[in-house]
Design an enzyme around this catalytic site. Structure first.
Site, PDB file in Angstrom:
ATOM      1  N   CYS A 178     -14.274   5.022   8.744  1.00 39.18           N
ATOM      2  CA  CYS A 178     -15.359   5.001   7.763  1.00 39.18           C
ATOM      3  C   CYS A 178     -16.330   3.889   8.128  1.00 39.18           C
ATOM      4  O   CYS A 178     -16.762   3.105   7.281  1.00 39.18           O
ATOM      5  CB  CYS A 178     -14.810   4.831   6.340  1.00 39.18           C
ATOM      6  SG  CYS A 178     -13.816   3.347   6.090  1.00 39.18           S
TER       7      CYS A 178
ATOM      8  N   ASP B 272      -6.383   8.056  10.663  1.00 32.32           N
ATOM      9  CA  ASP B 272      -7.497   7.550   9.863  1.00 32.32           C
ATOM     10  C   ASP B 272      -7.447   6.035   9.987  1.00 32.32           C
ATOM     11  O   ASP B 272      -6.866   5.343   9.163  1.00 32.32           O
ATOM     12  CB  ASP B 272      -7.363   8.004   8.412  1.00 32.32           C
ATOM     13  CG  ASP B 272      -8.586   7.680   7.581  1.00 32.32           C
ATOM     14  OD1 ASP B 272      -9.709   7.806   8.106  1.00 32.32           O
ATOM     15  OD2 ASP B 272      -8.422   7.283   6.413  1.00 32.32           O
TER      16      ASP B 272
ATOM     17  N   ARG C 161       0.826  -1.210   0.000  1.00 34.25           N
ATOM     18  CA  ARG C 161       0.000   0.000   0.000  1.00 34.25           C
ATOM     19  C   ARG C 161       0.861   1.261   0.000  1.00 34.25           C
ATOM     20  O   ARG C 161       0.431   2.310  -0.485  1.00 34.25           O
ATOM     21  CB  ARG C 161      -0.927  -0.010   1.215  1.00 34.25           C
ATOM     22  CG  ARG C 161      -2.063  -1.016   1.094  1.00 34.25           C
ATOM     23  CD  ARG C 161      -2.793  -1.226   2.426  1.00 34.25           C
ATOM     24  NE  ARG C 161      -3.325   0.011   2.974  1.00 34.25           N
ATOM     25  CZ  ARG C 161      -4.491   0.554   2.637  1.00 34.25           C
ATOM     26  NH1 ARG C 161      -5.246  -0.032   1.716  1.00 34.25           N
ATOM     27  NH2 ARG C 161      -4.917   1.672   3.205  1.00 34.25           N
TER      28      ARG C 161
END
Length: 530
Positions: free
Chosen positions: A233, A180, A140
């Site tokens: 999220c 996050d 990533r």
């Protein structure tokens, strides 16, 4: 869409939302919102509105955010390759806006891949201060490096390590931190239906435990008086309000900064935790910690144009606590091992001594791990020869000075942010702005260097119209025919032959070499239009 949502998830949301549940469920049958975020490092708002053929409606909570219309294809436009914008879901723009980044801040994006929020942070820094973008997944991180380079960021450090390993060198270091956090992703079920198939209740508990440890490490890296934003999220209170309440219980020197309920933002729901505590007959969180989570916010897809998000804004007390905190003395590297700028290197004995000194001082620690630690080749067998090649190239191609600290990693040269701590033992993927490398005694500029430049900084420029056939051919990697007269040179003494910065409507997009009416394409294969 609603029939594909997990039954257990639907039951849980019905229990939580009650009267709001029908509206929440109906949102899954509506078209989701798409967005782009303007790159303020490259283009101002007025020019963006005039030039870019989509994104006319502003996202109300994001300074550079715009909604897309159905049929817009920003990823298939040449301006994407010029880094004029980043394609991002509108709700995902909120956490960085609430981080309140200022130019000159030192900012950590702790769980940063694929780099969208890192580029948003960098845009607000305006190439001042630094952003350290981290993710502990090696694959990533590659996407994060490319996105930062595409955006033209020159003050980013990319690392690939665990939060707890970063906590010691970066103790009390950052002005702002974004967490996050990895989560169960319930808020992304409409955007990515495949995520709903992988969802399970056990995942919620697993992620909540992971978030606990990540937040604990992040707390050690924030300066007294600094701001930290925690976001997910997902809708799960176990990963949202519970994570914050637990953090406040364990870190009394932090407090929640209440966030306004404008733009359709909804308050945090401590009542869901209280109800759960009553049902289980346990009280893991104090009343104060629970009440504080009401100042956090939730972004619901039935209340605004975006997907599901949760955001908590935290601030650390100005007076540092002593227990469990690292000393600042432990994190700063000694002057003898820190890269130094051009003014510091000059000294009494002139340029040769300064380059020799820099080469000696820029060698990475043996314990430092880097993806760019190759062995020098050809004539670039020492730091002195490498820097001599760089200096020669710079004089022949640029109208700007080469200043700031440099770091040598084998044959590669980086311009690094100032006052970084000693990162020996940390997996540093990219220690700063990658300028290029030396092969067989010649400096070869990087794509990252081209993307971080501003128009007018190069001695030679080719200006292609963004909508032209030549622009598309260049982005596909083809050689172009170009008359000498089409080259834009800074003055009459600049030779036509050499590296040339290629621009689309004035915005840098890559390198080419002009010779005898041909523009040899230097656009990297991995970046090309396919």
């Amino acid at each position: 869409m609603t029939t594909r949502l997990p039954t257990v998830f639907l039951h849980k949301m019905n229990e939580l939302l009650q009267d709001e549940f029908p509206s929440f469920l109906a949102s899954y049958d509506k078209l989701r919102a798409f967005g782009v975020r303007r790159n303020p490092l490259k283009i101002e708002a007025a020019a963006f509105a005039e030039l870019v053929p989509f994104g006319s409606e502003a996202v109300p909570w994001a300074e550079e955010g715009y909604y897309l219309n159905e049929g817009d294809r920003p990823g298939k436009h040449p301006y994407y390759h010029a880094g004029l914008y980043y394609i991002q879901e509108p709700s995902a723009m909120a956490p960085v806006e609430l981080l309140d980044v200022k130019p000159g801040d030192k900012v950590l994006d702790l769980c940063g891949a694929p780099g969208g929020k890192s580029t948003q942070i960098a845009g607000k820094l305006k190439q001042q201060g630094c952003v350290v973008a981290n993710d502990n997944h090696p694959d990533r991180v590659k996407a994060m490096v490319k996105n930062l380079e595409l955006f033209g960021v020159t003050n980013a450090v990319v690392v690939n390590d665990l939060p707890e390993r970063l906590a010691k060198p970066f103790a009390d270091y950052f002005d702002k931190i974004l967490v996050d956090a990895p989560c169960s992703g319930e808020g992304m079920f409409r955007k990515e239906p495949e995520m709903s198939k992988a969802w399970s209740e056990s995942e919620v508990s697993r992620y909540a435990s992971m978030q606990h440890h990540i937040l604990d490490s992040a707390a050690k890296m924030l300066k007294p008086g600094g701001r930290m934003v925690y976001s997910t999220c997902t809708f799960s209170p176990e990963e949202n309000e519970a994570s914050i309440a637990r953090f406040l219980e364990e870190h009394p020197h932090f407090r929640v900064i209440p966030t306004s309920h404008t733009f359709g933002f909804a308050a945090g729901r401590p009542d869901w935790l209280m109800k759960n505590q009553e049902a289980q007959g346990v009280t893991p969180f104090s009343d104060d910690a629970l009440k504080a989570t009401e100042g956090t916010i939730r972004l619901w897809p039935h209340l605004l144009r975006g997907e599901g998000h949760y955001v908590a804004v935290l601030e650390r007390d100005v007076q540092p606590e002593t227990e469990g905190s690292f000393s600042n003395d432990q994190q700063l590297i000694a002057a003898s091992s820190r890269p130094v700028n051009a003014e510091q290197r000059a000294g009494k004995n002139g340029k040769n001594e300064s380059m020799s000194k820099l080469a000696k001082m820029s060698k990475p620690s043996k314990s430092s791990k880097s993806s760019s630690s190759a062995t020098p080749s050809g004539a670039a067998s020492s730091g002195v020869s490498l820097l001599a090649c760089l200096e020669k190239f710079w004089v022949e191609h640029f109208q700007i000075a080469l200043d700031g600290p440099l770091e040598l990693r084998g044959e590669y040269v980086y311009k690094v942010p100032v006052e970084l701590p000693d990162l020996s033992g940390i997996k540093v993927v990219k220690p700063g702005w990658f300028l290029g490398s030396v092969h067989h005694g010649r400096f070869e500029p990087s794509q990252a260097l081209a993307m971080g430049l501003q128009p007018g900084e190069c001695l030679r420029t080719v200006k292609l119209a963004g909508a032209s056939t030549d622009a598309l051919r260049y982005l596909k990697g083809e050689t172009l025919h170009l008359a000498d007269s089409a080259l834009v040179r800074a003055n009459d003494s600049v030779a036509a032959k050499g590296y040339t910065l290629v621009t689309l409507d004035g915005y840098p997009v890559g390198w080419a070499k002009w010779q005898d009416g041909m523009l040899k394409n230097e656009y990297p294969a991995g970046w090309r239009w396919t």
